[in-house]
Structure formats: C-alpha cells, structure tokens
Design a protein around this motif. Sequence first.
Motif, PDB file in Angstrom:
ATOM      1  N   THR A 264       0.834  -1.194   0.000  1.00  0.00           N
ATOM      2  CA  THR A 264       0.000   0.000   0.000  1.00  0.00           C
ATOM      3  C   THR A 264       0.875   1.251   0.000  1.00  0.00           C
ATOM      4  O   THR A 264       0.638   2.183  -0.761  1.00  0.00           O
ATOM      5  CB  THR A 264      -0.928   0.007   1.237  1.00  0.00           C
ATOM      6  OG1 THR A 264      -1.679  -1.210   1.252  1.00  0.00           O
ATOM      7  CG2 THR A 264      -1.881   1.180   1.196  1.00  0.00           C
ATOM      8  N   ASN A 265       1.887   1.250   0.860  1.00  0.00           N
ATOM      9  CA  ASN A 265       2.852   2.358   0.933  1.00  0.00           C
ATOM     10  C   ASN A 265       4.206   1.811   0.502  1.00  0.00           C
ATOM     11  O   ASN A 265       4.960   1.299   1.322  1.00  0.00           O
ATOM     12  CB  ASN A 265       2.927   2.912   2.363  1.00  0.00           C
ATOM     13  CG  ASN A 265       1.594   3.439   2.831  1.00  0.00           C
ATOM     14  OD1 ASN A 265       1.015   4.314   2.196  1.00  0.00           O
ATOM     15  ND2 ASN A 265       1.076   2.889   3.916  1.00  0.00           N
ATOM     16  N   VAL A 266       4.493   1.910  -0.782  1.00  0.00           N
ATOM     17  CA  VAL A 266       5.698   1.312  -1.350  1.00  0.00           C
ATOM     18  C   VAL A 266       6.940   2.054  -0.866  1.00  0.00           C
ATOM     19  O   VAL A 266       7.016   3.278  -0.926  1.00  0.00           O
ATOM     20  CB  VAL A 266       5.632   1.310  -2.888  1.00  0.00           C
ATOM     21  CG1 VAL A 266       6.888   0.707  -3.483  1.00  0.00           C
ATOM     22  CG2 VAL A 266       4.397   0.553  -3.358  1.00  0.00           C
ATOM     23  N   SER A 267       7.914   1.288  -0.385  1.00  0.00           N
ATOM     24  CA  SER A 267       9.155   1.847   0.149  1.00  0.00           C
ATOM     25  C   SER A 267      10.348   1.243  -0.590  1.00  0.00           C
ATOM     26  O   SER A 267      10.319   0.069  -0.968  1.00  0.00           O
ATOM     27  CB  SER A 267       9.253   1.506   1.640  1.00  0.00           C
ATOM     28  OG  SER A 267      10.549   1.744   2.121  1.00  0.00           O
ATOM     29  N   THR A 268      11.395   2.027  -0.746  1.00  0.00           N
ATOM     30  CA  THR A 268      12.622   1.535  -1.375  1.00  0.00           C
ATOM     31  C   THR A 268      13.594   0.948  -0.353  1.00  0.00           C
ATOM     32  O   THR A 268      14.721   0.591  -0.713  1.00  0.00           O
ATOM     33  CB  THR A 268      13.331   2.651  -2.161  1.00  0.00           C
ATOM     34  OG1 THR A 268      13.663   3.702  -1.266  1.00  0.00           O
ATOM     35  CG2 THR A 268      12.475   3.156  -3.308  1.00  0.00           C
ATOM     36  N   ASP A 269      13.192   0.821   0.912  1.00  0.00           N
ATOM     37  CA  ASP A 269      14.077   0.253   1.941  1.00  0.00           C
ATOM     38  C   ASP A 269      14.629  -1.092   1.474  1.00  0.00           C
ATOM     39  O   ASP A 269      13.877  -1.975   1.074  1.00  0.00           O
ATOM     40  CB  ASP A 269      13.332   0.058   3.263  1.00  0.00           C
ATOM     41  CG  ASP A 269      12.995   1.367   3.956  1.00  0.00           C
ATOM     42  OD1 ASP A 269      13.465   2.425   3.489  1.00  0.00           O
ATOM     43  OD2 ASP A 269      12.256   1.323   4.957  1.00  0.00           O
ATOM     44  N   GLY A 270      15.945  -1.211   1.524  1.00  0.00           N
ATOM     45  CA  GLY A 270      16.608  -2.447   1.138  1.00  0.00           C
ATOM     46  C   GLY A 270      17.040  -2.502  -0.311  1.00  0.00           C
ATOM     47  O   GLY A 270      17.864  -3.331  -0.679  1.00  0.00           O
ATOM     48  N   VAL A 271      16.465  -1.655  -1.164  1.00  0.00           N
ATOM     49  CA  VAL A 271      16.821  -1.657  -2.586  1.00  0.00           C
ATOM     50  C   VAL A 271      17.266  -0.276  -3.061  1.00  0.00           C
ATOM     51  O   VAL A 271      17.406  -0.047  -4.256  1.00  0.00           O
ATOM     52  CB  VAL A 271      15.670  -2.186  -3.485  1.00  0.00           C
ATOM     53  CG1 VAL A 271      15.350  -3.633  -3.166  1.00  0.00           C
ATOM     54  CG2 VAL A 271      14.431  -1.317  -3.366  1.00  0.00           C
ATOM     55  N   GLU A 272      17.507   0.628  -2.110  1.00  0.00           N
ATOM     56  CA  GLU A 272      17.826   2.008  -2.471  1.00  0.00           C
ATOM     57  C   GLU A 272      19.118   2.165  -3.247  1.00  0.00           C
ATOM     58  O   GLU A 272      19.317   3.164  -3.926  1.00  0.00           O
ATOM     59  CB  GLU A 272      17.800   2.940  -1.258  1.00  0.00           C
ATOM     60  CG  GLU A 272      18.640   2.536  -0.077  1.00  0.00           C
ATOM     61  CD  GLU A 272      17.974   1.562   0.882  1.00  0.00           C
ATOM     62  OE1 GLU A 272      18.284   0.361   0.773  1.00  0.00           O
ATOM     63  OE2 GLU A 272      17.201   1.959   1.745  1.00  0.00           O
ATOM     64  N   SER A 273      20.010   1.159  -3.227  1.00  0.00           N
ATOM     65  CA  SER A 273      21.264   1.254  -3.987  1.00  0.00           C
ATOM     66  C   SER A 273      21.067   0.965  -5.475  1.00  0.00           C
ATOM     67  O   SER A 273      21.963   1.195  -6.278  1.00  0.00           O
ATOM     68  CB  SER A 273      22.319   0.315  -3.407  1.00  0.00           C
ATOM     69  OG  SER A 273      21.926  -1.039  -3.591  1.00  0.00           O
ATOM     70  N   SER A 274      19.896   0.485  -5.850  1.00  0.00           N
ATOM     71  CA  SER A 274      19.610   0.186  -7.257  1.00  0.00           C
ATOM     72  C   SER A 274      19.371   1.471  -8.037  1.00  0.00           C
ATOM     73  O   SER A 274      18.702   2.385  -7.554  1.00  0.00           O
ATOM     74  CB  SER A 274      18.359  -0.695  -7.362  1.00  0.00           C
ATOM     75  OG  SER A 274      17.963  -0.814  -8.716  1.00  0.00           O
TER      76      SER A 274
END
Length: 155
Positions: free
Chosen positions: A8-18
């Motif tokens: 519902t609330n999409v987060s880039t946590d964990g993939v922010e280096s992409s």
Amino acid sequence: MGVPVDFTNVSTDGVESSPHADALAGLRANEARYFSTKYGHTFEVSPATDEAATLAWVERILEEDRGIKFAARPLQISINDVDGIHWVHVFYESGLALNVLWTIADGGKRAVGFKLCEGMDVPEELAAFKFARQKSKLAGTIRGSFFVIKGDYPY
C-alpha cells in the motif's frame, strides 16, 4: 526474520542502492500484493547476505540448468511456502527480480521466472530470452520471461 513488504505504501528500503530503486520497490510490492491476494500470505524480504544457503540453491539451478551466472549483486531474498510450493524471490541491484517456483510434490511445476523493472536494459545473461510485457499499477511496465527447470535440485 524477514520484513513484511507493504504494497500500500511502497518503500525503497533495502533496494535504495539500485539505479531503478523506485521501479524495483514497485515490482517487489507487486509480488507482495499477489501473495496477499492469491494466498492470504505475507510476503517478507531479508537481506541476501542473511540467506546465503538459499541464494546458493538459486545460483546452482541457474548455473547447472541454463549456464546463467548474474553479474548483478543480489540485494534481498524472499522465501515463501504456500499451497505445496516453495517460492524464492531474489531482487538484484540491477533491477532484475527472479523467482524460483518449486512444487514440493514430485512431478509438479518447477520453473524460474525473470522480471525486469521498467527502465532497465535486458541483462546480457538473459539476451536469449523473449520477454512479454505486463502493466502494473505498482511497478509500471514489467517485462517477464521464464524457463522450466529440467534438473533435480532438492533444497
């Protein structure tokens, strides 16, 4: 222990280096929504470094079944066991999402699926595959392909 993926609330946590962090987060959320809707299951991710044995199993299938070895760095892994199927998802820094579907019962479906984030080029390792397009509200345009696993790779 994995972290639940909020679709519902999409987060880039964990993939922010992409370089495709937003699209990869949307793709991950798309998978989470699928598991919630189809199976009533919470889709969780862990850092790939925490799931070395599972990553080795996926890499063995890719290498031995198709001679594929990705240059991209795996960021996160999700392990899900639902309806007699062992699913492993690997999310790569390049924007690639891979899943292994392994039906536990003998003679069941066993395949590897590839999904490419919107905006990323087809990785050299997958140049021989044809990709179909799919629209997603969470991930934009997803390009996907797969192959059926021929070998036996108990996990």
